[in-house]
Write an enzyme that holds these catalytic residues in place. Sequence first.
Site, short mmCIF file in Angstrom:
data_model
loop_
_atom_site.label_atom_id
_atom_site.label_comp_id
_atom_site.label_asym_id
_atom_site.label_seq_id
_atom_site.Cartn_x
_atom_site.Cartn_y
_atom_site.Cartn_z
N HIS A 102 -38.52 11.85 31.02
CA HIS A 102 -38.59 10.39 30.89
C HIS A 102 -39.92 9.91 31.49
O HIS A 102 -40.01 9.78 32.72
CB HIS A 102 -37.42 9.72 31.60
CG HIS A 102 -36.11 9.93 30.93
ND1 HIS A 102 -35.65 9.12 29.92
CD2 HIS A 102 -35.17 10.89 31.11
CE1 HIS A 102 -34.47 9.54 29.51
NE2 HIS A 102 -34.16 10.62 30.22
N CYS B 188 -37.16 12.28 25.37
CA CYS B 188 -35.93 12.94 25.77
C CYS B 188 -35.15 13.39 24.52
O CYS B 188 -35.64 14.20 23.75
CB CYS B 188 -35.10 12.02 26.67
SG CYS B 188 -33.82 12.91 27.60
N GLU C 38 -41.21 7.04 31.61
CA GLU C 38 -41.07 5.73 32.27
C GLU C 38 -40.41 5.86 33.65
O GLU C 38 -40.41 4.90 34.42
CB GLU C 38 -40.27 4.77 31.38
CG GLU C 38 -38.78 5.01 31.30
CD GLU C 38 -38.34 6.13 30.38
OE1 GLU C 38 -37.12 6.27 30.16
OE2 GLU C 38 -39.21 6.86 29.86
#
Length: 212
Positions: free
Chosen positions: A186, A79, A188
Amino acid sequence: MIGIADYGMGNLFSVSKALERLNVPYFISDDREKLLAADGLILPGVGAYKDAMNLLESTHLKETILSFAVSGKPLLGICLGMQLLFEKSEENGSTPGLALLPGEVVHIPKKDSEGNEYKVPHMGWNHLSFKKDSALLQGLEEGYVYFVHSYYVEGSDEVLTATADYAGVEIPAVVSRANIYGMQFHPEKSGQLGMQLLENFTRKVKESEAVS
């Protein structure tokens, strides 16, 4: 062992939890020697570019990250952390970045060339289109990942690996050159595809560890 750089603006919890789900050993630190000794390094980031660079300068982690990049070991920016890898950003005035990759961070337009309006920040799921081979994309198929950002990298064709279309522009979503990698979204928070991308990075770290 993967080091996660702690400079005060990273989403450390979500990144560390993702590595735990992958059963990958990691540590979080702002200590230069510990980070330089890691087999791979993750630079997370959430917030404003200028603030992030100021913190990297004040904590002396800027020099640490640059030294790690020269070592040839895998480095991943996530990011804002990806944006910091580039030359500069126009956010809150022109701010020099780490300049490990070519390109400038600019604001996402609120209208496309036909006058269609878009919400900024670009927030939510968007389709990832693969552009060139990369260790991060190995064995994967195109799919959707989760974005939250108001700025994107322009002039990065040399390192462009995967993109997403938004507001009439091609947003660099995955970048790579040599041992330097970046993801604008992102991973995750991006379901199975995101975790696979992160797992591919950890695989590169293991390969680098084996060589050393």
